[in-house]
Design an enzyme around this catalytic site. Sequence first.
Site, PDB file in Angstrom:
ATOM      1  N   LYS A   1       0.563  -1.333  -0.169  1.00 54.13           N
ATOM      2  CA  LYS A   1       0.224  -0.084   0.129  1.00 54.13           C
ATOM      3  C   LYS A   1       0.683   1.548   0.046  1.00 54.13           C
ATOM      4  O   LYS A   1       2.319   1.557   0.585  1.00 54.13           O
ATOM      5  CB  LYS A   1      -0.513  -0.111   1.752  1.00 54.13           C
ATOM      6  CG  LYS A   1      -2.304   0.597   0.820  1.00 54.13           C
ATOM      7  CD  LYS A   1      -3.384   0.170   0.024  1.00 54.13           C
ATOM      8  CE  LYS A   1      -4.890   0.977   0.120  1.00 54.13           C
ATOM      9  NZ  LYS A   1      -5.772  -0.543  -0.349  1.00 54.13           N
TER      10      LYS A   1
HETATM   11  N1  GLU Z   1      -7.228   0.215  -3.717  1.00 58.28           N
HETATM   12  C1  GLU Z   1      -7.983  -1.885  -3.983  1.00 58.28           C
HETATM   13  C2  GLU Z   1      -8.146  -2.044  -2.466  1.00 58.28           C
HETATM   14  O1  GLU Z   1      -7.639  -1.102  -1.300  1.00 58.28           O
HETATM   15  C3  GLU Z   1      -7.733  -2.062  -4.973  1.00 58.28           C
HETATM   16  C4  GLU Z   1      -6.137  -2.318  -4.585  1.00 58.28           C
HETATM   17  C5  GLU Z   1      -5.625  -3.232  -6.422  1.00 58.28           C
HETATM   18  O2  GLU Z   1      -6.087  -3.266  -7.191  1.00 58.28           O
HETATM   19  O3  GLU Z   1      -4.031  -3.255  -6.206  1.00 58.28           O
HETATM   20  O4  GLU Z   1      -8.283  -3.084  -2.591  1.00 58.28           O
END
Ligand code: GLU
Length: 435
Positions: free
Chosen positions: A125
């Site tokens: 993240k």
């Molecule tokens: N931000 C989204 C999540 O928390 C998508 C993450 C992604 O597609 O890599 O799942």
Amino acid sequence: MTAINPRPSQTVMKPEKDRFLAAENPFEEMMSRFDDAAKRLGLEPGLYKILRMPEKQITVAVPVRLDNGDVEVYTGYRVIYNTSRGPAKGGIRFDLQVSLDEVTALAAWMTWKCAVVNLPFGGAKGGVICDPTTMSNSEIERLTRRYTTGIIETLGPDSDIPAPDVNTNERVMAWVMDTYSMHKRHTVTAVVTGKPIEMGGSLGRREATGRGCMLVTREALKKLNIPLKGARVAVQGFGNVGSVTADLMAKAGMTIVAVSDKSGGIYDPKGLDLLDVFKHVQGKHLLNTYTRAKHISNQEILHLDCEVLVPAALENVITHDNAAAITARIICEGANGPTTAAADEILNAKGIFVIPDILANAGGVTVSYFEWVQDRGGYFWDEETVISRLEKIMVHSFDEVTTMAEKHKVSNRIGAYMLAIERVAAVHRLRGMYA
Ligand code: GLU
């Protein structure tokens, strides 16, 4: 850690109602569930130690020249939690609430989420402490490009693949892809997902998280023998996840009685006119200026008389203090980490069927995986293929999580963690330890 000389907006905490509440440390919240699941699995002490630590945490200063000529320095993070199952995967958020603890928890959740739906990815993240609502597009572009450059050594289609998250979107992903590609001296579409369709994005990606929420809620209603037609739904949060979930649930036959954004909520027990609500917010208006429904607060929306509650905003909104008053039969966690561990106990005691975040909102990363596969293969699928493959994975994962929970007589959340941790642990055992 905050930016040096932050702009005034960075030092002022948002009012409580704007932050949808928040107190608990998200990493501790994640760890308490991890500990519970790891104990039940009898995880070896060595693996336990490995899995409770992020692999890598990067902190970068992000200097940006503002439109008025001043220079501002923001703080950005990228946390790679675990890469045993494949490249790190996870979004980037731009928000004042971003902290290293939060980003680490979110990176861990991505690890478990990818494992729950059995994608060949690890978890990551990223985030930048900023308030993009006070910035111009060109300021956001410069921020994105400088942040991308700051974390570039981790990025790559085989190593770390970002995607949109809170306050970031397709356009931001296009800048991440372009910046990375300029450094590599050739175009690399698969370095990021959630891109515009024209440059290697996938059909169905924008709606994928909301579609996943709708699908698992449909399965939960079926399981609990609650008729889907007319099931009343309250959705907290009206960003990409909340708004698409509301739309697709309404199209599936459910009745959306309430929605909210950071300004507060609107409620109509007979069902909101969603088309009219969408028209209102498309004009960049907040819901507190919508006049054709009753106004409620972000606390009240949690306690409405309804079958399904969808927290689709930020972390820690369902807490020890407000969980007891929830009357919904099903909670579908569109957001990451909306429920605290203390609230879990109360919800379990009340018999509320919780579809945990790492399953409920996994539709987004699932179609991110499809996008990455399409980019690498250079061959693009039609929307029908994307939707039917997503449905297959969501329904199958729902069954796997609920079966695990039933088998071990635990909540769906602990069942999901057990499934995920076991999958990650299995790969660690096979790979062995490099030393
Ligand atoms: N931000 C989204 C999540 O928390 C998508 C993450 C992604 O597609 O890599 O799942």
